[in-house]
Enzyme design. Structure first.
Site, PDB file in Angstrom:
ATOM      1  N   GLY A  66       0.817  -1.198   0.000  1.00  0.00           N
ATOM      2  CA  GLY A  66       0.000   0.000   0.000  1.00  0.00           C
ATOM      3  C   GLY A  66       0.853   1.250   0.000  1.00  0.00           C
ATOM      4  O   GLY A  66       2.043   1.221   0.333  1.00  0.00           O
ATOM      5  N   CYS A  67       0.263   2.379  -0.363  1.00  0.00           N
ATOM      6  CA  CYS A  67       1.012   3.640  -0.434  1.00  0.00           C
ATOM      7  C   CYS A  67       1.315   4.184   0.957  1.00  0.00           C
ATOM      8  O   CYS A  67       2.460   4.531   1.268  1.00  0.00           O
ATOM      9  CB  CYS A  67       0.256   4.656  -1.274  1.00  0.00           C
ATOM     10  SG  CYS A  67      -1.495   4.805  -0.880  1.00  0.00           S
ATOM     11  N   TYR A  68       0.299   4.268   1.813  1.00  0.00           N
ATOM     12  CA  TYR A  68       0.546   4.696   3.188  1.00  0.00           C
ATOM     13  C   TYR A  68       1.583   3.808   3.884  1.00  0.00           C
ATOM     14  O   TYR A  68       2.521   4.309   4.516  1.00  0.00           O
ATOM     15  CB  TYR A  68      -0.750   4.646   4.002  1.00  0.00           C
ATOM     16  CG  TYR A  68      -1.694   5.806   3.874  1.00  0.00           C
ATOM     17  CD1 TYR A  68      -1.267   7.122   4.016  1.00  0.00           C
ATOM     18  CD2 TYR A  68      -3.053   5.582   3.649  1.00  0.00           C
ATOM     19  CE1 TYR A  68      -2.161   8.179   3.930  1.00  0.00           C
ATOM     20  CE2 TYR A  68      -3.958   6.631   3.571  1.00  0.00           C
ATOM     21  CZ  TYR A  68      -3.506   7.934   3.704  1.00  0.00           C
ATOM     22  OH  TYR A  68      -4.401   8.977   3.629  1.00  0.00           O
ATOM     23  N   GLN A  93       4.102   2.137   2.914  1.00  0.00           N
ATOM     24  CA  GLN A  93       5.500   2.323   2.525  1.00  0.00           C
ATOM     25  C   GLN A  93       6.146   3.478   3.288  1.00  0.00           C
ATOM     26  O   GLN A  93       7.293   3.384   3.737  1.00  0.00           O
ATOM     27  CB  GLN A  93       5.605   2.557   1.030  1.00  0.00           C
ATOM     28  CG  GLN A  93       5.267   1.334   0.196  1.00  0.00           C
ATOM     29  CD  GLN A  93       5.586   1.561  -1.248  1.00  0.00           C
ATOM     30  OE1 GLN A  93       6.747   1.725  -1.634  1.00  0.00           O
ATOM     31  NE2 GLN A  93       4.565   1.574  -2.081  1.00  0.00           N
TER      32      GLN A  93
END
Length: 337
Positions: free
Chosen positions: A150-152, A154
């Protein structure tokens, strides 16, 4: 030349993925699928691609993809749809990079708890490798199924990894405060992302209940070798793209800022897409790139980590290509530098 398919071609991440793969010297996009009615041209879904790709979208058909010689499929499908679609390719030996959340959590009971439905592909879940190259790089290289992160998560995981790996902080009092641009919610219209609702407004959401929490804790536990607990609070910011995360941690011994930055530089010495910067990063610094920018500060004896990335590139499609490069033995920066 690796023949690739993109499953679910209508979203923002698919558009970014296509742009990256079109300049990748070792990848050839031969199929883009969509669940929409009809067979629109890819450029009709994404006008910015006009003149760059002439493929027409088609319905998903595993046998047809196999007959076309697809060697790798990128799944840009919603969670729940991926685990119903991808087994047909995995069982035929196709390598898959899944950008949904369906294969990120190893425990199907944890998945059911946080996503509100049972996991329908437990067999392949057990073989999935979490696609964070800076931590699982060797496993990614030999994997058939990679669960793109997921982006968050990372920004949180890579922001904390050097500290939890060395047992430098209290692992039960970590606070992760994140802000995301509206594209992180996807392309399908929703009330809270409707322009009059989100413009000139900032709000937190899913406080204490966000699905990325167990993803963050699972990976940090791998790094630490023991349980790690975080309080994760996401916020919606009225901008198109980008994530900015501020992390608060209690150190086990005093650190100076220069010591912290040296610790991070040493830990990420071989990580080509992690930039340890002296200044506080801005989301515009990494806009359109696969870089994740991190810095550290000491405030009243506590550690503050600040990290930023482009949620559509490093947060999704860029790291997917980074994983693709590792899986097929290409230089990690290919198509991304």
């Amino acid at each position: 030349m690796i023949k690739v398919a993109i499953l679910g071609g209508s979203g923002y991440t698919a558009a970014e993925l296509i742009k990256i793969l079109l300049r990748h010297p070792e990848a050839r996009i031969i199929t883009v699928t969509t669940r929409q009615e009809g067979t629109p041209l890819v450029a009709e879904l994404h006008p910015s691609l006009t003149g760059r790709i002439d493929l027409r979208c088609e319905a998903f058909d595993a046998d047809r993809l196999l007959a076309a010689g697809v060697q790798c499929a990128f799944g840009c499908l919603p969670h729940g749809v991926s685990m119903s679609t991808l087994p047909a390719l995995l069982s035929r030996g196709v390598r898959v990079i899944d950008l949904s959340a369906d294969y990120r959590l190893r425990d199907p009971n944890v998945y059911a708890q946080w996503y509100g439905e049972s996991h329908h592909d437990v067999a392949h879940l057990a073989q999935a490798v979490y696609g964070l190259p800076e931590i699982y790089g060797e496993e990614i290289a030999s994997a058939q199924l990679v669960a793109n992160p997921g982006c968050y998560p990372q920004t949180a995981i890579l922001g904390l990894a050097p500290l939890v790996a060395g047992n430098h902080i209290d692992r039960s009092s970590i606070i992760v405060d994140s802000k995301s641009g509206v594209s992180g919610a996807g392309r399908v219209p929703k009330m809270h992302t409707h322009f009059p609702e989100c413009n000139e407004s900032v709000t937190a959401y899913s406080v204490g209940q966000h699905r990325h929490t167990p993803e963050i804790e699972q990976t940090l536990a791998d790094v630490a070798g023991e349980t790690v607990e975080v309080i994760f609070t996401p916020h919606l910011i009225p901008m198109d793209r980008g994530i900015f995360t501020t992390i608060y941690a209690v150190p086990r011994r005093p650190f100076s800022e220069s010591q912290l930055l040296d610790l991070y530089r040493e830990y990420y010495l071989q990580a080509k897409f992690i930039r340890i910067v002296p200044q506080i990063p801005s989301t515009k610094d990494s806009l359109g790139t696969n870089f994740l920018d991190i810095t550290a500060r000491v405030v009243r004896g506590r550690i503050v980590i600040l990290s930023a990335l482009d949620n559509l590139v490093r947060g999704a499609s860029g790291v997917a290509v980074q994983n693709f490069n590792r899986m097929f033995g290409f230089e990690e920066t290919t198509g991304l530098w």
